[in-house]
Motif scaffolding. Structure first.
Motif, PDB file in Angstrom:
ATOM      1  N   LEU A 222      13.008  -5.669  -4.222  1.00 37.98           N
ATOM      2  CA  LEU A 222      11.925  -4.675  -5.086  1.00 37.98           C
ATOM      3  C   LEU A 222      10.803  -4.297  -4.015  1.00 37.98           C
ATOM      4  O   LEU A 222      10.230  -3.336  -4.098  1.00 37.98           O
ATOM      5  CB  LEU A 222      11.324  -5.587  -6.280  1.00 37.98           C
ATOM      6  N   ARG A 223      10.414  -5.385  -3.312  1.00 37.44           N
ATOM      7  CA  ARG A 223       9.429  -5.149  -2.163  1.00 37.44           C
ATOM      8  C   ARG A 223       9.794  -4.004  -1.301  1.00 37.44           C
ATOM      9  O   ARG A 223       8.959  -3.073  -1.030  1.00 37.44           O
ATOM     10  CB  ARG A 223       8.915  -6.465  -1.665  1.00 37.44           C
ATOM     11  N   ARG A 224      10.825  -4.035  -1.020  1.00 39.38           N
ATOM     12  CA  ARG A 224      11.568  -3.039  -0.014  1.00 39.38           C
ATOM     13  C   ARG A 224      11.527  -1.666  -0.743  1.00 39.38           C
ATOM     14  O   ARG A 224      11.239  -0.639  -0.150  1.00 39.38           O
ATOM     15  CB  ARG A 224      12.918  -3.279   0.438  1.00 39.38           C
ATOM     16  N   THR A 225      11.698  -1.571  -2.002  1.00 38.59           N
ATOM     17  CA  THR A 225      11.856  -0.214  -2.754  1.00 38.59           C
ATOM     18  C   THR A 225      10.400   0.170  -2.956  1.00 38.59           C
ATOM     19  O   THR A 225       9.914   1.306  -2.818  1.00 38.59           O
ATOM     20  CB  THR A 225      12.545  -0.454  -4.003  1.00 38.59           C
ATOM     21  N   ILE A 226       9.392  -0.668  -3.328  1.00 33.85           N
ATOM     22  CA  ILE A 226       7.858  -0.103  -3.541  1.00 33.85           C
ATOM     23  C   ILE A 226       7.432   0.286  -2.119  1.00 33.85           C
ATOM     24  O   ILE A 226       6.720   1.320  -2.223  1.00 33.85           O
ATOM     25  CB  ILE A 226       7.259  -1.467  -3.890  1.00 33.85           C
ATOM     26  N   ALA A 227       7.773  -0.374  -0.972  1.00 32.02           N
ATOM     27  CA  ALA A 227       7.314   0.088   0.251  1.00 32.02           C
ATOM     28  C   ALA A 227       7.896   1.455   0.634  1.00 32.02           C
ATOM     29  O   ALA A 227       7.286   2.495   0.983  1.00 32.02           O
ATOM     30  CB  ALA A 227       7.660  -0.774   1.288  1.00 32.02           C
ATOM     31  N   LEU A 228       9.006   1.526   0.282  1.00 32.30           N
ATOM     32  CA  LEU A 228       9.832   2.904   0.369  1.00 32.30           C
ATOM     33  C   LEU A 228       9.148   3.943  -0.419  1.00 32.30           C
ATOM     34  O   LEU A 228       9.069   5.119   0.049  1.00 32.30           O
ATOM     35  CB  LEU A 228      11.317   3.030   0.244  1.00 32.30           C
ATOM     36  N   LYS A 229       9.052   3.900  -1.661  1.00 34.19           N
ATOM     37  CA  LYS A 229       8.391   4.950  -2.604  1.00 34.19           C
ATOM     38  C   LYS A 229       6.873   4.992  -2.189  1.00 34.19           C
ATOM     39  O   LYS A 229       6.501   6.092  -2.705  1.00 34.19           O
ATOM     40  CB  LYS A 229       8.501   4.435  -4.040  1.00 34.19           C
ATOM     41  N   PRO A 233       7.915   9.273  -2.264  1.00 36.15           N
ATOM     42  CA  PRO A 233       8.166   8.862  -3.989  1.00 36.15           C
ATOM     43  C   PRO A 233       9.408   9.834  -4.304  1.00 36.15           C
ATOM     44  O   PRO A 233       9.680  10.779  -3.823  1.00 36.15           O
ATOM     45  CB  PRO A 233       6.878   9.238  -4.447  1.00 36.15           C
ATOM     46  N   GLY A 234       9.782   9.505  -5.560  1.00 38.63           N
ATOM     47  CA  GLY A 234      10.913  10.325  -6.048  1.00 38.63           C
ATOM     48  C   GLY A 234      10.827  10.420  -7.610  1.00 38.63           C
ATOM     49  O   GLY A 234       9.713  10.018  -8.231  1.00 38.63           O
ATOM     50  N   ASP A 235      11.887  10.813  -8.593  1.00 40.99           N
ATOM     51  CA  ASP A 235      11.946  10.941  -9.885  1.00 40.99           C
ATOM     52  C   ASP A 235      12.437   9.499 -10.420  1.00 40.99           C
ATOM     53  O   ASP A 235      13.670   9.580 -11.004  1.00 40.99           O
ATOM     54  CB  ASP A 235      12.779  11.878 -10.225  1.00 40.99           C
ATOM     55  N   ASP A 236      11.563   8.399 -10.215  1.00 45.72           N
ATOM     56  CA  ASP A 236      12.127   7.227 -10.525  1.00 45.72           C
ATOM     57  C   ASP A 236      10.833   6.316 -11.048  1.00 45.72           C
ATOM     58  O   ASP A 236       9.622   6.505 -10.917  1.00 45.72           O
ATOM     59  CB  ASP A 236      12.721   6.118  -9.480  1.00 45.72           C
ATOM     60  N   LEU A 237      11.353   5.074 -11.914  1.00 41.22           N
ATOM     61  CA  LEU A 237      10.226   4.091 -12.270  1.00 41.22           C
ATOM     62  C   LEU A 237       9.428   3.766 -11.125  1.00 41.22           C
ATOM     63  O   LEU A 237       7.828   3.629 -11.614  1.00 41.22           O
ATOM     64  CB  LEU A 237      10.794   2.990 -13.015  1.00 41.22           C
ATOM     65  N   THR A 238       9.870   3.273 -10.082  1.00 37.48           N
ATOM     66  CA  THR A 238       8.885   2.800  -9.216  1.00 37.48           C
ATOM     67  C   THR A 238       7.635   3.871  -8.678  1.00 37.48           C
ATOM     68  O   THR A 238       6.476   3.391  -8.599  1.00 37.48           O
ATOM     69  CB  THR A 238       9.616   2.416  -7.904  1.00 37.48           C
ATOM     70  N   SER A 239       8.007   5.069  -8.363  1.00 38.61           N
ATOM     71  CA  SER A 239       7.188   5.862  -7.926  1.00 38.61           C
ATOM     72  C   SER A 239       6.302   6.360  -9.160  1.00 38.61           C
ATOM     73  O   SER A 239       5.031   6.490  -8.907  1.00 38.61           O
ATOM     74  CB  SER A 239       7.906   7.329  -7.908  1.00 38.61           C
ATOM     75  N   ARG A 240       6.836   6.181 -10.253  1.00 37.08           N
ATOM     76  CA  ARG A 240       5.804   6.671 -11.448  1.00 37.08           C
ATOM     77  C   ARG A 240       4.856   5.470 -11.661  1.00 37.08           C
ATOM     78  O   ARG A 240       3.607   5.762 -12.148  1.00 37.08           O
ATOM     79  CB  ARG A 240       6.597   6.737 -12.850  1.00 37.08           C
ATOM     80  N   LEU A 241       5.419   4.244 -11.517  1.00 38.85           N
ATOM     81  CA  LEU A 241       4.344   3.049 -11.797  1.00 38.85           C
ATOM     82  C   LEU A 241       3.084   3.204 -10.684  1.00 38.85           C
ATOM     83  O   LEU A 241       1.964   2.942 -11.019  1.00 38.85           O
ATOM     84  CB  LEU A 241       4.996   1.852 -11.708  1.00 38.85           C
ATOM     85  N   LEU A 242       3.611   3.363  -9.373  1.00 41.27           N
ATOM     86  CA  LEU A 242       2.669   3.408  -8.304  1.00 41.27           C
ATOM     87  C   LEU A 242       1.680   4.764  -8.283  1.00 41.27           C
ATOM     88  O   LEU A 242       0.608   4.382  -7.977  1.00 41.27           O
ATOM     89  CB  LEU A 242       3.358   3.767  -6.821  1.00 41.27           C
ATOM     90  N   ALA A 243       2.038   5.636  -8.981  1.00 39.29           N
ATOM     91  CA  ALA A 243       1.111   6.890  -9.092  1.00 39.29           C
ATOM     92  C   ALA A 243       0.406   7.096 -10.706  1.00 39.29           C
ATOM     93  O   ALA A 243      -0.244   7.863 -10.692  1.00 39.29           O
ATOM     94  CB  ALA A 243       2.087   8.044  -9.024  1.00 39.29           C
ATOM     95  N   HIS A 244       0.478   6.115 -11.504  1.00 36.71           N
ATOM     96  CA  HIS A 244      -0.033   6.099 -12.728  1.00 36.71           C
ATOM     97  C   HIS A 244      -1.524   5.967 -12.677  1.00 36.71           C
ATOM     98  O   HIS A 244      -1.992   5.190 -11.942  1.00 36.71           O
ATOM     99  CB  HIS A 244       0.562   4.881 -13.668  1.00 36.71           C
ATOM    100  N   PRO A 245      -2.143   6.512 -13.528  1.00 33.80           N
ATOM    101  CA  PRO A 245      -3.617   6.502 -13.640  1.00 33.80           C
ATOM    102  C   PRO A 245      -4.230   5.164 -13.915  1.00 33.80           C
ATOM    103  O   PRO A 245      -5.093   5.000 -13.682  1.00 33.80           O
ATOM    104  CB  PRO A 245      -3.834   7.714 -14.766  1.00 33.80           C
ATOM    105  N   ALA A 246      -3.275   4.439 -14.519  1.00 36.09           N
ATOM    106  CA  ALA A 246      -3.747   2.901 -14.841  1.00 36.09           C
ATOM    107  C   ALA A 246      -3.920   2.069 -13.539  1.00 36.09           C
ATOM    108  O   ALA A 246      -4.528   0.987 -13.572  1.00 36.09           O
ATOM    109  CB  ALA A 246      -2.545   2.302 -15.634  1.00 36.09           C
ATOM    110  N   GLU A 247      -3.401   2.678 -12.532  1.00 31.89           N
ATOM    111  CA  GLU A 247      -3.977   2.136 -10.978  1.00 31.89           C
ATOM    112  C   GLU A 247      -3.269   0.668 -10.939  1.00 31.89           C
ATOM    113  O   GLU A 247      -4.045  -0.496 -10.703  1.00 31.89           O
ATOM    114  CB  GLU A 247      -5.301   2.130 -10.438  1.00 31.89           C
ATOM    115  N   LEU A 248      -1.724   0.487 -11.332  1.00 32.00           N
ATOM    116  CA  LEU A 248      -1.502  -0.872 -11.234  1.00 32.00           C
ATOM    117  C   LEU A 248      -1.515  -1.297  -9.700  1.00 32.00           C
ATOM    118  O   LEU A 248      -1.265  -0.878  -8.722  1.00 32.00           O
ATOM    119  CB  LEU A 248      -0.245  -1.082 -11.630  1.00 32.00           C
TER     120      LEU A 248
END
Length: 481
Positions: A222-229, A233-248
């Motif tokens: 998962l850490r590798r995926t987060i670094a990649l996204k 970024p793409g049309d996937d859950l990881t990219s959406r969480l990283l870009a969300h206004p909630a600023e996780l």
């Protein structure tokens, strides 16, 4: 589907090992309370729930591992009350009295389930809304058609591995593979990670001696995926969480991806397994399905009533002294949501044989502010997977007797261990998406033609260029001039 692991041992899920035998445990513990653990409790949990219901009513005192006291909610209405009243029944496990008094050792088998984590599952109020909204927005970005495309691809590949033999073990060769393969794609993980994650998740959830190492593998992936996204970024859950206004934070993104990957995988495995079991063993069920009297989605609701993917959920923690189901609950007490017990509450189901196709008032996905955010994705994966499997193998049937099927149980769930099936041997064509992707991979990169040789410039009169500002230079740089 047999892609080998990377050569790097640090990135390789360890092999599982057989579970060791467990010592006998007296079903009755201190204070005359029944234990929810041990061979007796886990052999037939449904009977245990009914004994507790007969003795205590809607809410029963029980003992968990280490003989920690808890309340098991058995009534349908009492479960709904606990789920929908966060002001009295919090999701923050740090409120548990046993934690405050340091009674729970770090190696307790309860810890993976009740230890607090920075995710929406253990949050209340505004923090819960911030985290849950991000997760919901990310999950709601997937439509049924997109999910079905992934399911079709992996179901086809799994069926191709057995279609010529005429036999399949539908748990270990299908149900335990499909959800993880699809979820990995929805999260945005590389295609090759899917088969490796299947083995790691199976090892982790079965609690073998290598479960800790398997968890580390999942986290590393998962850490590798987060670094990649972050960079692509793409049309996937990881990219959406990283870009969300909630600023996780990165840790919040990681933990939410982990809970989606593992919890959704485990529950969807059980939903697929129990649904296929019903299709193969209940002639009336299959006849209604084949004859069009009910849709597959309606059929899944019957399964969710009779065999919820999780038997119970731990838990809720009382924020103050209160009363529930005739029992006096003290502040800091742990309550367990009895999903399986609540689904067979005689008040709402006086006749367990009566069909409930399409009735979604079951407790299997919870209710209230903590209702399962990934339920639609799980249902789509299960529904599409079963539909495509039965289309590819239309004469699929049980190989053996229903009475020989075996379940294993733990205090939070019950699993069908094997579902042997047979069918007419056949050939199954490749999925179109797989063919297209293979074609792209095999297409050689275009060979660039050498640039033409420019003639030597002829000398011309020098004319000074106008002075360019730093803004002009910056604009040209950003536009790639």
């Amino acid at each position: 589907m047999t892609t080998p692991y990377h050569d790097d041992p640090a990135l390789t899920p360890p092999p599982g090992c057989p579970a060791h035998g467990r010592p006998a445990v007296d079903p009755i513990g201190p204070g005359g309370l029944r234990r929810l653990y041990g061979p007796d409790a886990e052999t037939d949990p449904a009977s245990l729930y009914e004994k507790l219901r007969a003795e205590y009513g809607d809410v029963a005192p029980v003992l968990l591992h280490g003989d920690h006291r808890a309340w098991l909610i058995l009534g349908h209405a009492a479960n709904i009350t606990a789920m929908r009243t966060p002001s009295l029944f919090s999701r923050d496990s740090r409120r548990w009295t046993a934690f405050r008094t340091n009674e729970v050792p770090v190696d307790s088998p309860l810890m993976p389930v009740v230890a607090w984590q920075p995710i929406c599952v253990f949050a209340d109020g505004e923090e819960h809304r911030r985290l849950r909204d991000a997760l919901l927005d990310g999950l709601n970005g997937f439509d049924r058609r997109g999910i079905r495309r992934h399911v079709r691809r992996y179901t086809t590949e799994l069926v191709q591995e057995v279609c010529r033999t005429g036999r399949a073990e539908l748990i270990t060769q299908f149900a335990e593979h499909l959800p993880m393969l699809v979820l990995a794609r929805l999260i945005g993980m590389p295609v090759d990670d899917g088969p490796r994650l299947v083995n790691a998740a199976r090892d982790l959830m079965k609690g073998t001696e290598t479960a800790v190492a398997s968890n580390e593998y999942v986290v590393a992936a998962l850490r590798r995926t987060i670094a990649l996204k972050r960079t692509d970024p793409g049309d996937d859950l990881t990219s959406r969480l990283l870009a969300h206004p909630a600023e996780l934070t990165e840790n919040e993104v990681l933990e939410h991806l982990r809970v989606v990957l593992l919890a959704a995988n485990e529950t969807t495995i059980n939903l697929i397994a129990d649904s296929l079991k019903m299709v193969l063993t209940d002639p009336r069920f299959r006849a209604h399905l084949s004859g069009g009297q009910m849709t597959l989605g309606e059929a899944l609701d019957q399964v969710l009533w009779d065999s919820p993917p999780m038997s119970l959920v731990a838990g809720r923690w009382a924020t103050a002294d209160t009363e529930l189901g005739g029992q006096q609950i003290r502040e800091g007490d742990l309550l367990l949501l009895g999903l399986a017990a609540g689904n067979v509450d005689p008040v709402v189901r006086p006749d367990l044989a009566a069909p409930l196709y399409g009735n979604r008032s079951h407790l299997s996905f919870g209710a209230g502010p903590h209702e399962c955010p990934g339920q639609d994705v799980g249902r789509h994966v299960a529904e599409a997977g079963i539909d495509i499997l039965l289309t590819l193998l239309p004469d699929l049937r049980l190989a053996g007797r229903e009475e020989d099927l075996v379940w294993t149980s733990a205090w939070i769930s019950r699993h069908l261990t094997a579902l042997p099936a047979e069918f007419t041997p056949c050939e199954v064509e490749d999925d179109p998406d797989t063919v297209a992707e293979a074609a792209v991979r095999s297409t050689p990169a275009p060979v660039e033609e050498p640039a033409p040789v420019e003639p030597e410039p002829q000398p011309v009169a020098f004319v000074p260029a106008p002075r360019r500002s730093w803004w002009d230079a910056l604009t040209d740089f950003l536009r790639g001039r």
